[in-house]
Write a protein that holds these residues in place. Structure first.
Motif, PDB file in Angstrom:
ATOM      1  N   ALA A 185       0.820  -1.206   0.000  1.00 11.84           N
ATOM      2  CA  ALA A 185       0.000   0.000   0.000  1.00 11.84           C
ATOM      3  C   ALA A 185       0.859   1.263   0.000  1.00 11.84           C
ATOM      4  O   ALA A 185       0.594   2.218  -0.742  1.00 11.84           O
ATOM      5  N   GLU A 186       1.908   1.269   0.790  1.00 15.58           N
ATOM      6  CA  GLU A 186       2.741   2.468   0.891  1.00 15.58           C
ATOM      7  C   GLU A 186       3.598   2.655  -0.357  1.00 15.58           C
ATOM      8  O   GLU A 186       3.859   3.783  -0.775  1.00 15.58           O
ATOM      9  N   ASN A 187       4.026   1.560  -0.957  1.00 15.06           N
ATOM     10  CA  ASN A 187       4.752   1.673  -2.215  1.00 15.06           C
ATOM     11  C   ASN A 187       3.874   2.323  -3.285  1.00 15.06           C
ATOM     12  O   ASN A 187       4.315   3.207  -4.027  1.00 15.06           O
ATOM     13  N   GLY A 188       2.594   1.918  -3.352  1.00 18.16           N
ATOM     14  CA  GLY A 188       1.710   2.470  -4.361  1.00 18.16           C
ATOM     15  C   GLY A 188       1.419   3.940  -4.147  1.00 18.16           C
ATOM     16  O   GLY A 188       1.376   4.725  -5.099  1.00 18.16           O
ATOM     17  N   PHE A 189       1.222   4.342  -2.889  1.00 25.78           N
ATOM     18  CA  PHE A 189       0.818   5.717  -2.589  1.00 25.78           C
ATOM     19  C   PHE A 189       2.005   6.656  -2.406  1.00 25.78           C
ATOM     20  O   PHE A 189       1.835   7.859  -2.332  1.00 25.78           O
ATOM     21  N   ASP A 190       3.181   6.121  -2.344  1.00 23.33           N
ATOM     22  CA  ASP A 190       4.411   6.880  -2.116  1.00 23.33           C
ATOM     23  C   ASP A 190       4.768   7.697  -3.363  1.00 23.33           C
ATOM     24  O   ASP A 190       5.250   7.155  -4.353  1.00 23.33           O
ATOM     25  N   GLY A 191       4.511   9.014  -3.318  1.00 26.27           N
ATOM     26  CA  GLY A 191       4.805   9.855  -4.475  1.00 26.27           C
ATOM     27  C   GLY A 191       6.277   9.899  -4.829  1.00 26.27           C
ATOM     28  O   GLY A 191       6.643  10.094  -5.991  1.00 26.27           O
ATOM     29  N   LEU A 192       7.130   9.696  -3.849  1.00 27.00           N
ATOM     30  CA  LEU A 192       8.565   9.786  -4.085  1.00 27.00           C
ATOM     31  C   LEU A 192       9.103   8.557  -4.817  1.00 27.00           C
ATOM     32  O   LEU A 192      10.162   8.620  -5.445  1.00 27.00           O
ATOM     33  N   HIS A 193       8.368   7.460  -4.774  1.00 28.99           N
ATOM     34  CA  HIS A 193       8.876   6.250  -5.414  1.00 28.99           C
ATOM     35  C   HIS A 193       8.816   6.333  -6.937  1.00 28.99           C
ATOM     36  O   HIS A 193       9.241   5.410  -7.632  1.00 28.99           O
TER      37      HIS A 193
END
Length: 386
Positions: free
Chosen positions: A179-187
């Motif tokens: 979930a955090e990988n998907g929502f992480d704008g910096l990634h």
């Protein structure tokens, strides 16, 4: 005997207003989760699936999907070890003949002890199932908590004219890292070499930071709960510089308005991402990160498009198979998958939640953690699996 806690208590004592999120290693109970595509379960077909640490049986009977825990009440053996279905709506334990009805979970017979007083007085655990947009959803939780599916999917997903296509696969990381990988704008940095650039012209910075007003928290009582991030209100970074020298750059077109390839992202309970106008304008990508156990999640990847007639549906289906699935869901998202899997060891003992060093753009992730802690309807514990 006391059961070992799922999450390290010392870590929980160091977490502030998103403690509930860290506790939800096995996910949030009392929510709907997609577990398979409808086309994968034919009439009369029986399948074993995992969800939030539980092993379940799913079967389609007269068109309806039913869900039952894969464990006999008698001695706790898995019914799936040798599934005996003598009638279309029952399953009989291969060990001693305990027989259960799929629709209710009721112990309807014990073939080896037909006069047992247990018959019709005991039930195996069952869960509601429903189907929408070609997906089978399971509500894993308590009977008095069942609610409308619309509260657990992003806005627009259930639109009648929307055709949704996709795939699923198992990823070896906890669902929260997905979930955090998907929502992480910096990634966005990890996708700088994506092959999608061959199929559209787009702006693709190597990083961007949300400006005031970009992030909104949605918590309307009768609707889905989520966090929205508007990429139009971001400060993009186009060039990566080391010692005054540009070492990497993101593609940028003067012909296109906007700061990024997508219009924005949003993440919704219980763990589903919505990416607007992606992979191209007019399409929307929806991704679920479904908890399987502490260290794995089912990555359900879908792309939806409004289609006004059969010709548009056929055209989108062809493009999906030829372009968006191989270069988007497989190629672009392959970077996301290996990134989650190599991040998993850092968080496996729970101390990663306090040892991580977040920076300014990660405020979006913190907003998600806070919202999930407030809006989760229950935390799956080891005790729930018994």
């Amino acid at each position: 005997m006391n059961e070992e806690p799922l999450v390290n208590p010392e870590v929980l004592s160091m977490i502030g207003d998103w403690k509930g999120y860290v506790e939800a290693k096995l996910g949030f109970r009392n929510h709907w989760y997609p577990i398979r595509f409808s086309k994968e379960l034919a009439e009369g077909q029986l399948e074993v699936v995992e969800l939030m640490g539980e092993k379940l049986l799913i079967k389609r009977i007269d068109g309806q999907v039913y869900v039952m825990r894969d464990r006999c009440l008698h001695r706790g053996v898995p019914l799936s070890r040798k599934p005996d279905c003598y009638t279309k709506d029952t399953i009989t334990c291969w060990y001693h003949g305990y027989t259960y009805r799929f629709q209710t979970g009721e112990l309807t017979n014990i073939l080896a002890v037909p006069d047992s007083r247990l018959i019709k007085r005991r039930k195996i655990v069952t869960y509601p199932a429903t189907e929408a947009q070609g997906l089978i959803f399971i509500f894993l939780g308590d009977e008095d908590q069942v609610h409308d599916l619309k509260k657990d999917v992003p806005p627009g997903f259930l639109d009648e004219d929307r055709l949704v296509l996709g795939k699923h696969r198992v990823v070896n990381s906890n669902w929260r890292l997905g979930a955090e990988n998907g929502f992480d704008g910096l990634h966005i940095f990890i996708h700088k070499d994506t092959t999608l650039r061959h199929y559209r012209t787009f702006n693709f910075p190597i990083g961007h930071t949300p400006l005031p007003g970009a992030v909104q928290v949605i918590e309307e009582e009768d609707g889905p709960k989520g966090v929205m991030d508007d990429f139009a209100l971001h400060k993009p970074v186009w060039d990566g510089v080391i010692d005054g020298e540009v070492v990497v750059s993101g593609p940028r077109s003067t012909q296109i308005k906007g700061t990024s390839a997508a219009a924005g992202t949003s993440i919704w309970m219980p763990g589903v991402l919505k990416v607007d106008n992606f992979p191209i304008g007019g399409l929307t990508q929806y991704e679920w990160y479904v908890p399987l156990d502490e260290g794995r999640h089912l990555y359900v990847q879908t792309i939806g498009k409004p289609c006004k007639d059969e010709q548009e549906r056929l055209s989108f289906a062809n493009d999906f198979e030829a372009i968006w699935k191989p270069h988007g869901l497989d190629g672009f998202n392959a970077d996301d998958i290996w990134a989650r899997e190599v991040t998993e060891p850092f968080y496996q003992d729970d101390y990663g939640w306090v040892d991580e060093m977040l920076c300014e753009p990660d405020e979006t992730i913190l907003e998600w953690r806070r919202l999930a802690s407030r809006q989760g309807r229950g935390i799956q514990q080891k005790s729930d699996l018994r």
